[in-house]
Motif scaffolding. Sequence first.
Motif, PDB file in Angstrom:
ATOM      1  N   GLY A 267       0.811  -1.208   0.000  1.00 47.60           N
ATOM      2  CA  GLY A 267       0.000   0.000   0.000  1.00 47.60           C
ATOM      3  C   GLY A 267       0.841   1.253   0.000  1.00 47.60           C
ATOM      4  N   ILE A 268       0.191   2.386   0.252  1.00 45.38           N
ATOM      5  CA  ILE A 268       0.827   3.704   0.188  1.00 45.38           C
ATOM      6  C   ILE A 268       1.755   3.905   1.389  1.00 45.38           C
ATOM      7  CG2 ILE A 268       0.405   6.184   0.129  1.00 45.38           C
ATOM      8  CD1 ILE A 268      -2.375   5.536  -1.027  1.00 45.38           C
ATOM      9  N   PRO A 269       3.028   4.215   1.183  1.00 44.12           N
ATOM     10  CA  PRO A 269       3.968   4.395   2.295  1.00 44.12           C
ATOM     11  C   PRO A 269       3.582   5.558   3.194  1.00 44.12           C
ATOM     12  CG  PRO A 269       5.155   4.070   0.234  1.00 44.12           C
ATOM     13  CD  PRO A 269       3.707   4.277  -0.120  1.00 44.12           C
ATOM     14  N   THR A 270       3.774   5.358   4.517  1.00 47.93           N
ATOM     15  CA  THR A 270       3.440   6.425   5.445  1.00 47.93           C
ATOM     16  C   THR A 270       4.459   6.601   6.565  1.00 47.93           C
ATOM     17  OG1 THR A 270       1.789   7.188   7.033  1.00 47.93           O
ATOM     18  CG2 THR A 270       1.880   4.831   6.673  1.00 47.93           C
ATOM     19  N   ARG A 271       5.104   5.535   7.071  1.00 46.88           N
ATOM     20  CA  ARG A 271       6.082   5.663   8.152  1.00 46.88           C
ATOM     21  C   ARG A 271       7.263   4.732   7.895  1.00 46.88           C
ATOM     22  NH1 ARG A 271       3.606   9.747   8.767  1.00 46.88           N
ATOM     23  NH2 ARG A 271       2.007  10.137  10.335  1.00 46.88           N
ATOM     24  N   ALA A 272       8.455   5.131   8.376  1.00 47.97           N
ATOM     25  CA  ALA A 272       9.652   4.301   8.224  1.00 47.97           C
ATOM     26  C   ALA A 272      10.624   4.622   9.347  1.00 47.97           C
ATOM     27  CB  ALA A 272      10.319   4.559   6.872  1.00 47.97           C
ATOM     28  N   ARG A 273      11.288   3.586   9.869  1.00 51.54           N
ATOM     29  CA  ARG A 273      12.267   3.767  10.932  1.00 51.54           C
ATOM     30  C   ARG A 273      13.343   2.682  10.847  1.00 51.54           C
ATOM     31  NH1 ARG A 273      10.954   8.330  11.676  1.00 51.54           N
ATOM     32  NH2 ARG A 273      10.522   9.380  13.662  1.00 51.54           N
ATOM     33  N   VAL A 274      14.559   3.047  11.322  1.00 50.00           N
ATOM     34  CA  VAL A 274      15.688   2.133  11.443  1.00 50.00           C
ATOM     35  C   VAL A 274      16.095   2.102  12.909  1.00 50.00           C
ATOM     36  CG1 VAL A 274      18.054   1.632  10.709  1.00 50.00           C
ATOM     37  CG2 VAL A 274      16.453   2.693   9.106  1.00 50.00           C
ATOM     38  N   SER A 275      16.452   0.919  13.420  1.00 44.34           N
ATOM     39  CA  SER A 275      16.890   0.809  14.806  1.00 44.34           C
ATOM     40  C   SER A 275      18.247   1.479  14.981  1.00 44.34           C
ATOM     41  CB  SER A 275      16.978  -0.657  15.223  1.00 44.34           C
ATOM     42  OG  SER A 275      18.035  -1.316  14.544  1.00 44.34           O
ATOM     43  N   PRO A 276      18.598   1.886  16.207  1.00 42.58           N
ATOM     44  CA  PRO A 276      19.875   2.597  16.426  1.00 42.58           C
ATOM     45  C   PRO A 276      21.098   1.834  15.918  1.00 42.58           C
ATOM     46  CG  PRO A 276      18.485   2.798  18.361  1.00 42.58           C
ATOM     47  CD  PRO A 276      17.784   1.839  17.434  1.00 42.58           C
ATOM     48  N   SER A 277      21.054   0.495  15.929  1.00 43.57           N
ATOM     49  CA  SER A 277      22.180  -0.303  15.453  1.00 43.57           C
ATOM     50  C   SER A 277      22.207  -0.455  13.947  1.00 43.57           C
ATOM     51  CB  SER A 277      22.114  -1.706  16.075  1.00 43.57           C
ATOM     52  OG  SER A 277      20.992  -2.411  15.548  1.00 43.57           O
ATOM     53  N   GLY A 278      21.089  -0.162  13.301  1.00 44.12           N
ATOM     54  CA  GLY A 278      20.962  -0.400  11.866  1.00 44.12           C
ATOM     55  C   GLY A 278      20.580  -1.820  11.516  1.00 44.12           C
ATOM     56  N   HIS A 279      20.350  -2.673  12.513  1.00 39.18           N
ATOM     57  CA  HIS A 279      20.064  -4.085  12.259  1.00 39.18           C
ATOM     58  C   HIS A 279      18.597  -4.354  11.935  1.00 39.18           C
ATOM     59  CE1 HIS A 279      23.821  -5.153  14.850  1.00 39.18           C
ATOM     60  NE2 HIS A 279      24.131  -4.882  13.597  1.00 39.18           N
ATOM     61  N   LEU A 280      17.702  -3.472  12.371  1.00 40.07           N
ATOM     62  CA  LEU A 280      16.278  -3.664  12.110  1.00 40.07           C
ATOM     63  C   LEU A 280      15.725  -2.455  11.362  1.00 40.07           C
ATOM     64  CD1 LEU A 280      14.938  -5.065  15.529  1.00 40.07           C
ATOM     65  CD2 LEU A 280      15.715  -6.356  13.538  1.00 40.07           C
ATOM     66  N   VAL A 281      14.818  -2.711  10.444  1.00 45.30           N
ATOM     67  CA  VAL A 281      14.101  -1.631   9.766  1.00 45.30           C
ATOM     68  C   VAL A 281      12.613  -1.937   9.850  1.00 45.30           C
ATOM     69  CG1 VAL A 281      16.010  -1.134   8.188  1.00 45.30           C
ATOM     70  CG2 VAL A 281      14.216  -2.723   7.484  1.00 45.30           C
ATOM     71  N   ALA A 282      11.808  -0.877   9.861  1.00 49.01           N
ATOM     72  CA  ALA A 282      10.357  -1.041   9.918  1.00 49.01           C
ATOM     73  C   ALA A 282       9.700  -0.045   8.991  1.00 49.01           C
ATOM     74  CB  ALA A 282       9.850  -0.849  11.352  1.00 49.01           C
ATOM     75  N   TRP A 283       8.524  -0.424   8.494  1.00 45.87           N
ATOM     76  CA  TRP A 283       7.759   0.521   7.682  1.00 45.87           C
ATOM     77  C   TRP A 283       6.265   0.232   7.851  1.00 45.87           C
ATOM     78  CZ3 TRP A 283      10.834  -3.271   5.394  1.00 45.87           C
ATOM     79  CH2 TRP A 283      10.153  -4.295   4.712  1.00 45.87           C
ATOM     80  N   THR A 284       5.472   1.273   7.602  1.00 48.14           N
ATOM     81  CA  THR A 284       4.016   1.174   7.634  1.00 48.14           C
ATOM     82  C   THR A 284       3.464   1.707   6.325  1.00 48.14           C
ATOM     83  OG1 THR A 284       3.908   1.462  10.046  1.00 48.14           O
ATOM     84  CG2 THR A 284       1.907   1.937   8.796  1.00 48.14           C
ATOM     85  N   VAL A 285       2.447   1.033   5.814  1.00 49.01           N
ATOM     86  CA  VAL A 285       1.759   1.495   4.603  1.00 49.01           C
ATOM     87  C   VAL A 285       0.256   1.478   4.858  1.00 49.01           C
ATOM     88  CG1 VAL A 285       3.573   0.626   3.094  1.00 49.01           C
ATOM     89  CG2 VAL A 285       1.578  -0.816   3.568  1.00 49.01           C
ATOM     90  N   PHE A 286      -0.467   2.317   4.103  1.00 52.08           N
ATOM     91  CA  PHE A 286      -1.920   2.265   4.086  1.00 52.08           C
ATOM     92  C   PHE A 286      -2.356   1.180   3.101  1.00 52.08           C
ATOM     93  CE2 PHE A 286      -1.729   6.831   5.443  1.00 52.08           C
ATOM     94  CZ  PHE A 286      -2.460   6.687   6.615  1.00 52.08           C
ATOM     95  N   VAL A 287      -3.028   0.157   3.612  1.00 51.79           N
ATOM     96  CA  VAL A 287      -3.598  -0.860   2.737  1.00 51.79           C
ATOM     97  C   VAL A 287      -4.904  -0.349   2.146  1.00 51.79           C
ATOM     98  CG1 VAL A 287      -4.462  -3.234   2.612  1.00 51.79           C
ATOM     99  CG2 VAL A 287      -2.475  -2.697   4.030  1.00 51.79           C
TER     100      VAL A 287
END
Length: 340
Positions: free
Chosen positions: A136-156
Amino acid sequence: MTRTTRLVTLLVAVLLLGAVGAGAVLHAAHRSGLKDEQQADGPTVRAGTVSLRPTAPRRLLVRNLAWGPHRDEIATVPADDPGGPRTASGVKCLRFHAAAGTGICLQAVHGALEDTYRAVVLDSRLRVRHRFPAPGIPTRARVSPSGHLVAWTVFVSGDSYAGTNFSTRTAIVDTRTWTIDDNLETFRVIKDGRTHHASDTNIWGVTFADDDRFYATLATGGRTYLVRGDVRARTLTTLHGNVECPSLSPDGTRVAYKKRVKGASPDAPWRLYVLDLRTMKETATAESRTIDDQALWSDDHTLVYALPGDYGSDLWTVPADGTGTARRLMKSAVAPAYLG
C-alpha cells in the motif's frame, strides 16, 4: 430579452468559460513544468555523494521537496546549517529514515495502469541491499539505532489517519538475516494484563529502542494506545491511551507523539505531546498546530516534524519540555534523519 440577445449572452458565457478553463490548464501546466526547474527563492540543491555513515560534524538527511531536477531525492546538509546548500543523492524515496549506515527507502513504482510500492533497504552508500514489496501507500519508516532492524508502515486502504476508514500494514525486517515479520497484527496483544483478541486491530508507527524492543501505535475499538513491542516474544503490550506515531527519545526515557485533543477539527485533530515513560506524565509542546507526522528527536531536548509548506512540507522544530516556541528549521523537506 430577444432571441438574438440570448444567443449573444450564451456565446459570451461559453467563451468566458472556455477562457477560464484554458487559463487553468495553462497555469497547471506551467506550475507542473516549474517542478523541474530550481526556484530562485528556493534552496540550492546540487548532485553529489551522500553517505549514511555517521559523521562528525553531524549531518541531516531529508527527502528534498524543493522544485527542480532533484525533487524527491534524499539530500543532506550540515545539521548546524539546515538552510544551506543541499547535496542530492539521486535516490528518490517517498518515506525515508537511516541510522548506523542503514537506510530504509519507501518508493513508488509507476506502472501503465497503477502504481505499486516497495521497501528498499540501502547500505551506507545508498546502494540497494534488499527489496520487499509493500502492499500500500507508504506512510512511516524507521531504522533501529544499530541499523540491524528496519520497519515501515503502509496504508492498505485509505490514505489518512484522521478518520477511521483506513487499514495499515506494518513490517519489521532483520537486515542480518532478512527475516521479515510482514504484519505486526499477528503479534499477541496484551491489554490490561490479558491477551486481547479483536478483528479491528491496526498497528503503525514503529520506533525502536534496540534490536528487540520497540514502541508503536495500536488501534482497536475506536481508541489508540502506545504499545511496547518485543520482537523475540512477538508481543505488543499496551502502556498508555491516545497515542499515535510515537518517537522514542535518544535516552530512551520519553516518547513524542500525536494526541487527539477535544474540540479540534476532525480533519486536524492532533497536537504534539511528550510522554515520560517512567511516570506516564504528558507534556504538551508549544506547537499549537495539528501535527500529522512521526516526529523525530534531533537530540534529547528537541523535536523535528513536518508541516504543510509551499512546495509540500517544511520541517519545524520545538523544545520537548513544553517551553519555547515552534520555529521553521528547513523549507521544502520531509522525512528527516540525523547522522553523527
